[in-house]
Design an enzyme around this catalytic site. Structure first.
Site, PDB file in Angstrom:
ATOM      1  NE  ARG A  29      -3.570  -0.253   2.586  1.00 22.13           N
ATOM      2  CZ  ARG A  29      -3.816  -0.727   3.803  1.00 22.13           C
ATOM      3  NH1 ARG A  29      -3.485  -0.023   4.852  1.00 22.13           N
ATOM      4  NH2 ARG A  29      -4.370  -1.903   3.971  1.00 22.13           N
ATOM      5  NE  ARG A  40      -7.108   5.261   4.745  1.00 21.05           N
ATOM      6  CZ  ARG A  40      -7.698   4.473   5.636  1.00 21.05           C
ATOM      7  NH1 ARG A  40      -8.713   4.915   6.353  1.00 21.05           N
ATOM      8  NH2 ARG A  40      -7.250   3.243   5.830  1.00 21.05           N
ATOM      9  NE  ARG A  57     -10.473   8.286  -2.430  1.00 22.00           N
ATOM     10  CZ  ARG A  57     -10.692   7.530  -1.396  1.00 22.00           C
ATOM     11  NH1 ARG A  57      -9.686   7.119  -0.655  1.00 22.00           N
ATOM     12  NH2 ARG A  57     -11.920   7.187  -1.065  1.00 22.00           N
ATOM     13  CG  ASP A  97      -9.990  -1.798  -3.735  1.00 23.99           C
ATOM     14  OD1 ASP A  97      -9.594  -1.279  -2.674  1.00 23.99           O
ATOM     15  OD2 ASP A  97     -10.835  -2.719  -3.772  1.00 23.99           O
ATOM     16  CE1 TYR A 126     -13.616  -7.176   2.459  1.00 17.63           C
ATOM     17  CE2 TYR A 126     -12.010  -8.101   0.938  1.00 17.63           C
ATOM     18  CZ  TYR A 126     -12.300  -7.338   2.057  1.00 17.63           C
ATOM     19  OH  TYR A 126     -11.295  -6.751   2.771  1.00 17.63           O
TER      20      TYR A 126
END
Length: 324
Positions: free
Chosen positions: A2, A6, A15, A51, A126
């Protein structure tokens, strides 16, 4: 792990309020976000901004990424009819922005580009749970109690994942990583019979791309030998398993390379403590060929960029001193 996220203020700025999946549909934004970490620190590879839910969203699965929670699928998959609605992925028409972004990045990058996808089990979790889960109880219930539905779902996801990875390689990705983030929830015997055959097929099919592959999971200390059997030139070891013990369990340097495994929380400590943890990982690797220094999971949002920069510099300095 990653690289862009953030923890980078420039990422948050560019973003804005866009959903992650929406951002992934803008090739120029994907390029910009992928390049942001490399402007900050001399890492040895770039990770495509994407993603694991991108291919599922692209084929019409009703998925959204909720801030602070993660992927949410409404309604979840529970029946054979639900599975049959999952159509094959057609990359050129379903994810053209991703392919464009990879081509643009290859024209700019001086380091290799890593593409990735979620593994069939993690995607299935998921889809069945409807979102993140601590215990994966619905997933396991379907796996144990509805073997025909489970097999049908895993076969469809195996095809989607394989096609997605191969498309990234054709577009220019030079390394491919498969994230089986939640597979550590399984008993080894269950993994062997209900998951390993499908992930093995993914790696067998991706072999046609002739690029290195990485196989990563979380909480997989007991699964490492089985993951090696499943495939991947390198096996990711998360921060819960000592690097040297995990490497030995996976078969050692003669069998596979390893990636890992600094605890991401160590980056939040004072530098003296962080430095000690970095050196401990390097000591466990003993300078052997085949170690990719990395975190044992993703960068935490509150991480100070300066701390990451110091880690990168330290690893480069120390590994340059190790005889090869």
């Amino acid at each position: 792990m990653r690289q862009a996220g953030r923890y980078l203020p420039e990422y948050r700025e560019v973003r804005g309020d866009r959903d992650i999946l929406e951002t992934c549909k803008d090739a120029e934004l994907v390029v910009e976000i992928t390049l942001q970490p490399l402007r900050r620190m001399p890492v040895d590879a770039a990770i495509l901004f994407s993603d694991i839910m991108v291919p599922l969203a692209a084929i019409g699965v009703p998925v959204r990424i909720e801030p602070g929670r993660g992927p949410v699928v409404t309604p979840p998959i529970r029946t054979m009819a639900d599975v049959e609605r999952l159509r094959p992925l057609e990359p050129e028409s379903d994810v053209p922005e991703m392919l464009e972004a990879i081509a643009l990045l290859r024209a700019e990058l001086e380091v290799p580009l890593i593409g990735f996808a979620g593994a069939p089990f993690t995607l299935a979790s998921y889809l069945i749970e409807g979102g993140p889960s601590k215990n994966h109880e619905r997933t396991k219930a379907l796996l144990f109690g509805e073997p025909a539905i489970w097999e049908a779902l895993m076969r469809r996801l195996t095809d989607i994942v394989s096609v997605h990875l191969l498309a990234q390689a054709r577009a220019g990705a030079q390394v491919l990583q498969v994230f089986d983030s939640w597979v550590g929830a399984l008993h080894p015997d269950v993994y062997r019979r209900a998951v390993q055959p499908y992930v093995r097929e993914v790696f067998q099919r991706v072999r046609a791309a002739e690029v290195p592959t990485i196989h990563f999971g979380v909480g997989t200390g007991e699964l490492l030998p089985l993951m090696v059997e499943g495939g991947g030139d390198a096996i990711g070891i998360d921060f819960k398993t000592p690097l040297d013990a995990g490497w030995s369990r996976a078969g050692g340097p003669a069998v596979c390379a390893v990636q890992g495994n600094l605890d991401p929380a160590a980056l939040l400590a004072l530098w003296e403590a962080t430095e000690g943890e970095v050196r401990a990982v390097l000591a466990a690797a003993e300078g052997r060929d085949g170690h990719i220094f990395n975190l044992g999971h993703g960068v935490l949002p509150e991480t100070d960029v300066a701390q990451l920069q110091r880690v990168v510099d330290l690893v480069h300095t120390e590994t340059e001193r190790v005889p090869q």
